[in-house]
Design a protein around this motif. Structure first.
Motif, mmCIF file in Angstrom:
data_model
loop_
_atom_site.group_PDB
_atom_site.id
_atom_site.type_symbol
_atom_site.label_atom_id
_atom_site.label_comp_id
_atom_site.label_asym_id
_atom_site.label_seq_id
_atom_site.Cartn_x
_atom_site.Cartn_y
_atom_site.Cartn_z
ATOM 1 N N HIS A 1 0.803 -1.224 0.000
ATOM 2 C CA HIS A 1 0.000 0.000 0.000
ATOM 3 C C HIS A 1 0.836 1.275 0.000
ATOM 4 C CE1 HIS A 1 -3.346 -2.705 0.926
ATOM 5 N NE2 HIS A 1 -2.543 -3.264 1.824
ATOM 6 N N PRO B 1 3.376 4.486 -1.208
ATOM 7 C CA PRO B 1 3.213 5.487 -2.280
ATOM 8 C C PRO B 1 3.932 5.117 -3.585
ATOM 9 C CG PRO B 1 3.924 6.531 -0.242
ATOM 10 C CD PRO B 1 4.017 5.065 -0.018
ATOM 11 N N THR C 1 6.651 20.000 -1.585
ATOM 12 C CA THR C 1 5.523 20.860 -1.940
ATOM 13 C C THR C 1 4.937 21.456 -0.664
ATOM 14 O OG1 THR C 1 3.942 19.063 -1.718
ATOM 15 C CG2 THR C 1 4.945 19.374 -3.896
ATOM 16 N N ALA D 1 -3.758 3.159 -2.929
ATOM 17 C CA ALA D 1 -2.328 3.346 -2.652
ATOM 18 C C ALA D 1 -1.744 4.365 -3.625
ATOM 19 C CB ALA D 1 -1.591 2.005 -2.768
ATOM 20 N N GLY E 1 -0.679 8.088 -2.466
ATOM 21 C CA GLY E 1 0.761 8.298 -2.573
ATOM 22 C C GLY E 1 1.116 9.442 -3.512
ATOM 23 N N TRP F 1 0.731 12.694 -3.447
ATOM 24 C CA TRP F 1 1.400 13.879 -2.868
ATOM 25 C C TRP F 1 2.853 13.562 -2.487
ATOM 26 C CZ3 TRP F 1 3.438 13.958 2.030
ATOM 27 C CH2 TRP F 1 3.011 12.973 2.925
ATOM 28 N N VAL F 2 3.114 12.298 -2.142
ATOM 29 C CA VAL F 2 4.484 11.914 -1.790
ATOM 30 C C VAL F 2 5.361 11.940 -3.042
ATOM 31 C CG1 VAL F 2 5.943 10.093 -0.837
ATOM 32 C CG2 VAL F 2 3.643 10.462 0.094
ATOM 33 N N ARG F 3 4.837 11.363 -4.119
ATOM 34 C CA ARG F 3 5.619 11.338 -5.362
ATOM 35 C C ARG F 3 5.821 12.761 -5.894
ATOM 36 N NH1 ARG F 3 1.860 7.220 -6.014
ATOM 37 N NH2 ARG F 3 0.706 8.373 -7.595
ATOM 38 N N GLU F 4 4.777 13.586 -5.761
ATOM 39 C CA GLU F 4 4.905 14.989 -6.185
ATOM 40 C C GLU F 4 5.978 15.716 -5.373
ATOM 41 O OE1 GLU F 4 0.929 16.530 -5.807
ATOM 42 O OE2 GLU F 4 0.244 15.144 -7.391
ATOM 43 N N ALA F 5 5.976 15.455 -4.071
ATOM 44 C CA ALA F 5 6.965 16.113 -3.201
ATOM 45 C C ALA F 5 8.379 15.711 -3.617
ATOM 46 C CB ALA F 5 6.706 15.733 -1.743
#
Lengths: 258, 330
Positions: free
Chosen positions: A37, A39, A158, B302, B306, B308-312
């Protein structure tokens, strides 16, 4: 019918091993909850990796506790047949995963301590602890590096990731003080050279954590109020749910071998 | 793993661009040479392999879910560590296979999007639920066992990156298979309740596992080209038969009954199974298995949570790059 809880003779040395074993098991269990699960697939791999390291540490420490105790308990009895009041882990590690930022901040706070702790414990006069420390130190160094990198990415990523990381720091900060606490039993072990004094690690821990948090453009809370209780079995409400899941088969089928 | 059932064509793309090149290509295949990413290949070969390898990768990733369902409830610390490591291996296989598929020119993001949108398939077996701990043993024993039957021949597949991926994957799968069988042995030597749990798991998984090998040879599409290209070396029915013949003595050893009262041994010693319910297979492939919706929903959740994590991570990498550029310019 549920299997009764085991009884544990918590001599200072048994208790000392159990506390560290419980830290590793509960944090490893939390990380394993992510599996499938996460990211990104790379992060699924990394979280499972860290979970496996911690599970391995827990097993060695439980096995040592069982040997020192000498009452026929073993790693599985310690893990599966103690109730929430018998668990001795830090409150920090039982906190729910929350979002990825919370999981990483929890990991970061713990790993920044564990890295220093295991390195110092390599000098323990107890050869078993010294050996476990030598292995765990390498693992903790990786956990610290991995979580530090994420704290920086999230904090300096971000707006959303910054906010989430800061929230996680604010919420988990009060659980960090417990890592440095010592009771009378542990004081005896420290004096005997078996254990190290965690208070001596605090300034280095704070320096390491502050460095990363600053680089991440995040801030540590001003408050120095710290929650305590995990080491004597006064846990948050979260641990009972974790244990009911962890222990379900052993409790449902008493005495079965798996 | 798990691609035997999936190599069905979704369109007629067998136009051969260049007759001379195509015959050269076929000659290389006939000579058992390996085709590598930069070599010329017919568009249909590329397309078939992209589909097969990516479906295989999706199966590994979706396959993490049914077993992941038991990581937090594994009944001993040794089992817990083994299961977590196993599911992690599957993720590794997925990554490895996406990388192999990318060598054919489609990005991982695009392939994953195909799975998340429901357009691309993954193995039907993962649309069944894991209800008890015995399901974890059974999946290792039978599902991984069936996957190995499929994958051993793929180690000699004509496409180099896929064949090499399969060699590594097969090693880990056979370890998983032994682990699963060992769980079954422990259950079958345990209490009456544990033995009943093992039998019940076999009852539920047996027929879906047989379906993993795909439709019977008379109705299987696309096999001819795949065979000619040495992507596929055995037919669905051949592999299914091999699997059954290997599994029957294992079930006997465990003291478990295969849920097919009509199964008989023929004069060659092979076990002949009763008819398979192919309607069930079609329904599961069409999205109507017991867990299709749950599996896709879990993967989408998932992925979305996820984001926002990948974007960050991307934003940070960008910032770092521009800072480094600015520094270099000073």
């Amino acid at each position: 019918m549920a299997t009764a809880n085991i009884e544990v003779s918590e001599t200072p040395l048994v208790l000392y091993a159990l506390r560290r074993a419980d830290d590793a098991l509960i944090l490893g269990h939390r990380l394993s909850e992510w599996c499938g699960h996460a990211p990104a697939m790379e992060e699924d791999m990394a979280l499972a990796n860290m979970g496996l390291d911690l599970l391995g540490q827990a097993r060695e420490l439980y096995t040592y506790a069982a040997k020192v105790e000498g009452r026929g308990n073993d790693e599985d009895k310690f893990a599966y047949l103690r109730d929430v009041r018998q668990y001795r882990n830090l409150l920090l590690v039982e906190q729910p995963n929350g979002d990825f930022a919370r999981t990483m901040v929890r990991q970061f706070f713990y790993a920044a301590f564990a890295d220093l702790y295991w390195r110092a414990m390599m000098a323990s006069s107890d050869p078993t602890f010294a050996a476990i420390a030598a292995k765990s130190e390498k693992e903790s160094a990786y956990h610290l590096r991995h979580s530090s990198e994420w704290i920086v990415r999230l904090g300096d990523g971000t707006e959303e990731s910054h906010r989430r990381a800061q929230d996680a720091i604010d919420d988990l900060w009060a659980y960090t003080g417990e890592m440095f606490a010592v009771d009378d039993g542990e004081r005896g072990l420290i004096d005997a050279g078996i254990a190290i004094d965690p208070a001596a690690l605090k300034s280095r821990w704070l320096k390491a954590v502050t460095g990363i948090v600053n680089e991440a453009t995040l801030a540590l809370p001003k408050s120095d109020w710290m929650q305590q209780g995990g080491r004597v079995g006064s846990h948050s409400e979260h641990l009972g749910h974790l244990l009911s899941e962890l222990q379900s088969l052993q409790r449902t089928f008493p005495g079965a071998t798996w | 793993m798990y691609t035997q059932a999936l190599n069905s064509s979704d369109g007629d793309d067998r136009r051969v661009e260049d007759v001379a090149r195509a015959s050269q290509f076929q000659a290389r295949i006939d000579a058992d040479e390996r085709i590598e990413p930069n070599d010329w290949m017919p568009a249909a070969y590329r397309k078939t392999l992209t589909r097969q390898i990516s479906q295989h990768a999706h199966s590994e990733i979706v396959g993490m879910l049914p077993e992941g369902n038991w990581i937090t409830r594994a009944p001993s610390l040794r089992r817990k560590a083994a299961l977590l490591a196993k599911v992690q291996d599957e993720c590794g296989h997925g990554l490895y296979l996406y990388a192999a598929a990318e060598t054919l020119g489609t990005s991982r993001e695009e392939l994953v999007d195909g799975m998340l949108s429901g357009k691309a398939k993954y193995s039907s077996i993962f649309n069944y639920p894991t209800l008890t701990w015995a399901d974890i043993g059974t999946i290792g024993w039978l599902v991984d066992g069936a996957a190995i039957m499929n994958q051993i021949p793929l180690c000699r597949c004509s496409y180099g990156p896929y064949a090499r991926a399969m060699i590594r994957v097969c090693k880990e799968e056979s370890f998983h298979q032994r682990q699963g069988f060992e769980i079954m042995v422990t259950l079958c030597r345990g209490t009456a309740e544990q033995k009943a749990m093992a039998q019940n798991a076999l009852d539920r998984w047996w027929w879906p596992v047989l379906m993993m090998f795909g439709p019977p040879d008379q109705v299987s599409q696309h096999s001819d080209t795949s065979t000619k290209w040495k992507i596929k070396r055995f037919s669905n029915d051949e592999l299914r038969q091999k699997f059954i013949d290997a599994t029957v003595p294992q079930a006997e050893f465990l003291g478990l009954t295969i849920p097919d009262p009509g199964m008989k041994q023929n004069e060659n010693g092979s076990w002949v199974h009763s008819p398979i319910d192919w309607d069930e297979f079609k329904q599961v492939l069409a999205g109507n298995g017991p867990c299709n919706r749950d599996r896709l929903a879990a993967r989408r959740k998932a992925h979305e949570e996820g984001a926002w994590v990948r974007e960050a991570a991307m934003a940070y990498a960008e910032k770092r790059k521009s800072r480094q550029l600015a520094q270099a310019a000073e």
